[in-house]
Scaffold this motif. Sequence first.
Motif: not given
Length: 409
Positions: A329-335, A362-373
């Motif tokens: 969701h943020a390609p090229g960003a520093a992590v 990232a908050e607009r993602g369609a997956g369930h990664g946040l739910t799993g975490m």
Amino acid sequence: MEQSWVGTWWPALRRVVAGPDVPPARTPPERWPRLARFLRPAGLFAMVGLFAATLAWEYNRHLPGIVPPLFAALTIAPLLVLPRRPLLAWRLTMVALATCTFNAPPRAPWPWSPVLVLGSLLVLAIVAARVDRPMLVWVGLITVLPVLTLVHPNNRVGVLLLVLVLLVLGDLVRGNRLSRHALAAQTELSEREQERRAVLEERARIARELHDVVAHHMSMIAVQAETAPYRLAEVPDGARAEFTAIAGSAREALTDMRRLLGVLRSESTGPQTAPQPDLTDVPAMVDAARRAGLAVTLHAPAPAAGAPAPVGLAAYRIVQEGLANAARHAPGAAVRVSVRPGARGLAVRVENTAGPAGPSTAERGAGHGLTGMRERALALGGTFAAGPLDDGGYAVDALLPYDGEDGNG
């Protein structure tokens, strides 16, 4: 058959004549809010123009006194209430068709003004698209009565065909609208079911991973309890019996966990024989992310290796999903990844700056990664939070409790 007819058509007739109005459709100002300030004045201007045209037409019929303004007002009234009260507009139209024929020429092809004729057709089309089929039949039958009675015989067939076409088209429009609403409701239900299934699958996967970790330790407890009497020089009989009881309880617990795993695993999911990752594997994962082009830094003090296996597994998965979200969701960003043991537990944070293309989405993602975490953190009695930062980035924070020591750095 007669009872069924009465139960269907008689209530429909009562609703048409004196029942509550049908729910209104969205008016043009509601559909296009930006044009509302132009549409309302334009509609008012159109009503004034139609009133003036009808009034002039009625005066040409040499009607006495106040009758032309009354007829003109009765002609315009259905159009004024049509957007909000379509059934009331149709009733007013029927009154206008029945009364506005006063002093009409006996051989005139149309006993009504052009505005009333066109307005009646518009009202009929709108009502036909809003009422159910039994009410539509009554609306059509009542509408054709003034046509058969007052219209010139040469024009009756054409008018009847026009009314029939409007009724059929209105019924088709209503059926199409109901089908779209039903499809939208079914789609929403399917999406909710998919989300619920994804949550259940994620929970089952977490449970399987926890089983693999805990089962290993239970097996070690059972083995150590069984071999302890042979590794000690002198063991009292009571202690030997306690070691035997500990080993038996551990093996019973291990058997119960294996049965639980058999319920959680689907037929298509085989046993996972690979070792589960932990905190010691986080640096390797970060290195792999760097090689993939992600600008990521890791801050992990040395005492983090003392965390229990379930905590280490959850921390590894949270960091893994956080890096995946940042790359997606943020390609090229520093992590920046931080894994810090403290008095309350293991604090895990994954944050990224805004990507070159703009703020993080990232908050607009369609997956369930946040739910799993979140499920992993809550399964250990911890906390989880995720959200955008003031600078346009995004951060994921998890606290996984365990008896740790304060770390430095």
